[in-house]
Design an enzyme around this catalytic site. Sequence first.
Site, PDB file in Angstrom:
ATOM      1  N   GLU A 119       0.811  -1.216   0.000  1.00  0.00           N
ATOM      2  CA  GLU A 119       0.000   0.000   0.000  1.00  0.00           C
ATOM      3  C   GLU A 119       0.845   1.267   0.000  1.00  0.00           C
ATOM      4  O   GLU A 119       0.515   2.240  -0.681  1.00  0.00           O
ATOM      5  CB  GLU A 119      -0.918  -0.005   1.229  1.00  0.00           C
ATOM      6  CG  GLU A 119      -1.860   1.182   1.299  1.00  0.00           C
ATOM      7  CD  GLU A 119      -2.798   1.081   2.490  1.00  0.00           C
ATOM      8  OE1 GLU A 119      -3.324   2.121   2.892  1.00  0.00           O
ATOM      9  OE2 GLU A 119      -2.992  -0.031   3.008  1.00  0.00           O
ATOM     10  N   ASP A 120       1.947   1.278   0.754  1.00  0.00           N
ATOM     11  CA  ASP A 120       2.680   2.528   0.988  1.00  0.00           C
ATOM     12  C   ASP A 120       4.088   2.573   0.387  1.00  0.00           C
ATOM     13  O   ASP A 120       4.803   3.538   0.592  1.00  0.00           O
ATOM     14  CB  ASP A 120       2.773   2.793   2.498  1.00  0.00           C
ATOM     15  CG  ASP A 120       1.411   3.035   3.127  1.00  0.00           C
ATOM     16  OD1 ASP A 120       0.546   3.603   2.436  1.00  0.00           O
ATOM     17  OD2 ASP A 120       1.211   2.645   4.291  1.00  0.00           O
TER      18      ASP A 120
END
Length: 777
Positions: A119-120
Amino acid sequence: MVRSSSDLPRMQNPPRSRSTLGRGFNIVSQVIGRSDKSSVPAPMMRQYDLIERVRGYNPNTDEALLNRAYVYAMKAHGEQKRASGDPYFSHPLEVAAILTDLKLDDATIAAALLHDTIEDTPTTRSEIDQLFGPDIGHLVEGLTKLKKLDLVSREAKQAENLRKLLLAIADDVRVLLVKLADRLHNMRTLEHMPPEGRKRIAEETLDIYAPLAGRMGMHGLREELDELAFRQLYPEAYKVVSERLTELALRHENLITEIEHQLTGKLAESGIAAEVIGRRKRPYSIWRKMERKSVGFEQLSDIFGFRVIVKTLPEVYRAVGVVHTTWPVVPGRFKDYVSTPKQNDYRSIHTTVIGPGKQRVELQIRTDDMHEIAEYGIAAHALYKDTAGSPVDTLSRESNAYAWLRRTVELLAEGSNPEEFLEHTKLELFHDQVFCFTPKGKLIALPRRATPIDFAYAVHTDVGNRAVGCKINGKIAPLVSELNNGDEVDILTSKAQTAPPAAWESIVLTGKARAAIRRATRVAVRSQYAELGRRIVERLCQRAKREYSDEKLQGALPRLARSSIDDVFSAVGRGEMRPSDVARAMYPDYKEERIAAVPPPKSEAGWFGLKMGRAMKFKVLTDEEKNASIPIRGINSDLPVSFAPNGGAVPGDRIVGIMTPGEGITIYPIQSPTLKDFEETPERWLDVRWDTDDRPPERFPARVAVQSVNEPGTLAQIAQVIAENDGNIDNIRMTRRSPDFTDCTIDLEVYDLKHLNAIIAQLRAKKVVAAAERVNG
């Protein structure tokens, strides 16, 4: 590196002993291995510290896997920072630490370390699969929020992410355990977020994640999530309740110790080796009870309680006997969750007695195994150690809570939109329970204040859809009755009822019932609109002298961007698609015809029975009549039918129907000036007819404008004329036009045109009436 006090590493010893839950009535901030907060910052946990924590409960841990995950996640997050200024990697590391306190397997710990990488960071699922295997890759992907959602509202985005998470949880429960640990650490460090972010995350925690933890039987984790969210959302209430609790604990310290000693001694005299643990309710649960029951703090009698933990199941019931023969029992406060466990696998005996010092004492009596499940829920099952088969299969066999979750997710996945999915999820997660029985003795768990309708849908969707009545404990009762613990409910069904009344949606409490009712209503309405759309298209083709066939339309579906013929007809019936577009898709050379005048009725024969708010029974048309009018299904139709808003229509009027997207059909008298507004949309016009010959007399709306003399008693005379002629005044508006005259607009209900004309004639005959005319809106 120095970190905030909120980011302290968790205790090193596994929390499965009761000492980690706290003893006595000290304020316990440690739940699931959480240490009391300290003002002294601590360094970030080192690699070998994490390995030692896992080895403490799993000597055969795969150290190489955990080392790779630690190093990979630390490098992937690199220089990223949290809102607190700490390195971002401190967050997944703390999540992993929480999960070691739950004694989870190596794959789950590794997934916790990696859970934010996709996600990051630039990391992809394929990289995770290649380096750590598809099992861990699957877990990490299940924890990854959806990106680039083309959704307008924040609620829709929240719902879509929740839907993805729950579907992943249904596939592997370890996703849930990592997500709850992730949420717990975020809540512990929430003070570093901006105020609006804190409020949103705390509300989401209180609405979704804390109840979800409770539903999975993870009572300790739920309590801390509730507490942290409560402190953020209602800081004043939290402060007041906490202070009162502390004062009360100090005031009753000696009494609490005495009760512990007396309970332990009495049980020992009977040969029962028991551990008695004093406890008090958390501020949030006390505040909720005060709000729910509208009582003050002093009126609560169960702030303090005691857990009595014994070795075996027979000792549980023996302990109940000892307690009940030693102290008086408080009536109505005995609950046996051992023989009838809760859906989250919780098992315990609850009872309240008048103990030493005439003090009410609430007791929870359970075995060690029951206590383990009561505190840690699905995490207490030894699912990933020395078990055959997949973790999900093992858990399905051992955990009612997980089986419930999988069934619930299957039902929730049928929601028609994200907001509806979110609503149903909250309904399923957020309620206490009552236990009822079918006539054959099957146990059905329902939320408090549930109705027999909820019960029917819990038995089976078809039973709910066909329910027409019920018996509660052998007696006929309304379907809206409130069910109580122990009720035997017998649902009466009818094959004649194929769909439930739409009004049931506002009555039921369970998400399953509400989803089923909405689904059945949508299907019924869709069927009505599809039938209407089919007849509109067929009539258009007939008027254009083109042949209609399903095969022809099937070939045109790609040009209409619809997947089925029913989708096309439903869109036409709702007014979302022009019938001329359908004709053009089938015949590219089709040219839309336009009409410049109101289409007059072609035949006085035919049908159309109406009453305010619903359709009446219609005549069956001959083939010739079908060419002149578009039949709409009659009795109990879900297709909305209403009258012209400014003037209505009555039998005897020549009428026309105008279809409005999303609103249904509005009936206008042929002389209505409003019809000019629809001249450019001939596809919305429907030929309709009255059919009131074989019906009991019914009233229909009409409007009359009366110009009256302004003198005492005028209104009374007008009302008397209407009453003497068996008319009914629905509404009246008066405007002073001049000192001598008043204009009255009267909304009436009359039987037919003849009845209306008779009333108007009688009004004109009155000396106080200067003029009386019908109004056509």
